[in-house]
Design an enzyme around this catalytic site. Structure first.
Site, PDB file in Angstrom:
ATOM      1  NE  ARG A 149      -7.956  14.567   1.687  1.00 24.10           N
ATOM      2  CZ  ARG A 149      -7.925  13.285   1.753  1.00 24.10           C
ATOM      3  NH1 ARG A 149      -9.290  12.579   2.970  1.00 24.10           N
ATOM      4  NH2 ARG A 149      -6.928  13.081   1.171  1.00 24.10           N
ATOM      5  CD  GLU A 170      -8.156   0.484   3.683  1.00 23.46           C
ATOM      6  OE1 GLU A 170      -8.350   0.919   5.180  1.00 23.46           O
ATOM      7  OE2 GLU A 170      -8.661   0.886   3.202  1.00 23.46           O
ATOM      8  CG  HIS A 193     -12.302   5.559   2.842  1.00 26.03           C
ATOM      9  ND1 HIS A 193     -12.283   6.470   3.446  1.00 26.03           N
ATOM     10  CD2 HIS A 193     -10.731   5.483   3.029  1.00 26.03           C
ATOM     11  CE1 HIS A 193     -11.765   7.659   3.956  1.00 26.03           C
ATOM     12  NE2 HIS A 193     -10.833   6.992   3.512  1.00 26.03           N
ATOM     13  NE  ARG A 234      -6.136   2.504  -0.493  1.00 19.85           N
ATOM     14  CZ  ARG A 234      -5.435   3.445   0.509  1.00 19.85           C
ATOM     15  NH1 ARG A 234      -4.226   3.975   0.461  1.00 19.85           N
ATOM     16  NH2 ARG A 234      -6.619   4.582   0.204  1.00 19.85           N
ATOM     17  CG  ASN A 292      -2.078   1.233   1.652  1.00 22.87           C
ATOM     18  OD1 ASN A 292      -2.084   2.044   0.681  1.00 22.87           O
ATOM     19  ND2 ASN A 292      -2.286   1.508   2.244  1.00 22.87           N
TER      20      ASN A 292
END
Ligand code: ADP
Length: 379
Positions: A241, A364, A180, A91, A7
């Site tokens: 964010r 994940e 996601h 990923r 990842n």
């Protein structure tokens, strides 16, 4: 069968080795501060002391070499040869509209990942470097791409199209993609398992609250809507964010503050959210401490954070019609039962008594390993 999961983020490369059949993870780690003066390797092997050492790592391809070296190290590596790895799962953040599931990487896939770098300039280029590094080092071993966007490709057009001139969708691919996806998919599958219900019959709202935060409406194992959009900026309030904002604020601030495109982008992605509102931190643990100390702006940041989640769950309840489960996951979602409980109290009258509120740890990497295994096994 050993599967390596990679990842790559903008300045890091995480890795985890899985023995998929035995469901064990012999080792994992991360190369951090890639491209800086000195980089750091942190490595953990099951049952052994952790390793932390400074390394020279100018780029992600070098990071893969460092990972190979630690995996095959004569002293403490878990592999005697790289050929023991039978598949590498990567990923990849952006797969555009081309990928609705994980795929084995070939030249055409590489080209697409490169093409979508325009849409994910911070994420796709390091993934590409990682993939290229692995293709060299794990020569001949199947490489698989698992996209963050793939799970949300099931959204229908009225969900993913923005209300701007349609030509921009055709010209630049401007639409909601969602991110996601691997996490939303993992926890919705897990929720079905935990509740003993067939996935095909389960309506779930999955709430991923990490540094980045997103929420998804999942019907029968398929994403029907999600809060992140063309980029991860849309939707919930996040660590740094802004999430949803009137787009007119952007042009107003650019004009009044004389901000460049880059500065504005930075403001919305890196200086807003929990950090921007509180002026304290992007980290929820710091926000909670500041609230305990009476900091009003930290409290406001938290209140916006929670309110948005409630609003999204309410709107996704309308989208789904009936909600079997609301699932909280990732750093904040997994560690703040008080947030889940508060939202449960507030939403219970709307959702009814049948809806289960759950906390499920996301993984994940495991899903990437399983997808990779599925593809490799079939080759
Ligand atoms: P990433 O998106 O980087 O994978 P994580 O899923 O690790 O992020 O989530 C990071 C967030 O989780 C941070 O805001 C952190 O403060 C928060 N977090 C971690 N542990 C706790 C905790 N015990 N209580 C509240 N928040 C926590």
């Amino acid at each position: 069968m050993l599967i390596l999961v990679i990842n790559c983020g903008s300045s890091s490369a995480k890795y985890e080795l899985f023995d998929v059949e035995k469901e064990t993870t012999p080792c994992r780690g991360i190369v951090e501060r890639i491209g800086e003066d000195f980089s750091v390797l942190k490595h953990e092997t099951a049952g052994k002391d952790r390793i932390r050492k400074e390394v020279a790592c100018p780029d992600h391809q070098t990071a893969i070499e460092i990972i190979k070296d630690v995996l095959t190290d004569e002293g403490g590596g878990v592999l005697s040869d790289v050929s023991e790895v039978k598949g590498v799962g990567h990923r990849v953040v952006h797969g555009g509209e081309e990928f609705n599931e994980s795929v084995r990487i070939n030249d055409a896939v590489l080209e697409s990942v490169e093409k979508f770098s325009e849409l994910a300039p911070l994420h796709n280029p390091p993934s590409l470097e990682g993939i290229r590094g692995c293709m060299k080092i794990f020569e001949g071993v199947p490489q698989v791409a698992v996209f963050d966007t793939a799970f949300h490709q099931s959204m229908s057009k009225e969900v993913f199209c923005y209300g701007i001139p349609y030509g921009f969708y055709e010209k630049y691919g401007i639409r909601k993609y969602g991110f996601h996806g691997t996490s939303h998919r993992y926890v919705s599958e897990k929720a079905a398992e935990l509740l003993g219900r067939p996935l095909e019959e389960l309506n779930a709202i999955t709430v991923h609250l990490g540094n980045g935060c997103s929420i998804a409406a999942v019907a029968g194992g398929k994403s029907v809507d999600t809060s992140m959009g063309f980029t991860p900026l849309e939707g919930l309030l996040m660590g740094t964010r802004s999430g949803d904002i009137d787009p007119a604020v952007v042009t107003f601030l650019m004009q009044r503050e004389g901000l460049s495109v880059e500065e504005m982008n930075d403001l919305l992605n890196k200086k807003s959210g929990l950090l921007g509102v509180s002026g304290v931190s992007n980290d929820m643990r710091d926000i909670l401490k500041a609230i305990a100390g009476g900091n009003e702006r930290a409290k406001l940041a938290y209140d916006i954070f929670e309110y948005r989640i409630k609003k999204y769950i309410g709107s996704y309840a309308a989208v789904l019609g009936k909600v079997d489960a609301v699932v909280f996951t990732a750093g904040i979602g997994e560690n703040m039962p008080q947030l889940k409980d508060s939202l449960e109290r507030q939403l219970r009258p709307l959702l009814g008594s049948e809806t289960k509120f759950l906390i499920i740890g996301t993984n994940e990497e495991l899903l990437i390993a399983k997808d990779t295994y599925g593809i490799v096994k079939g080759t």
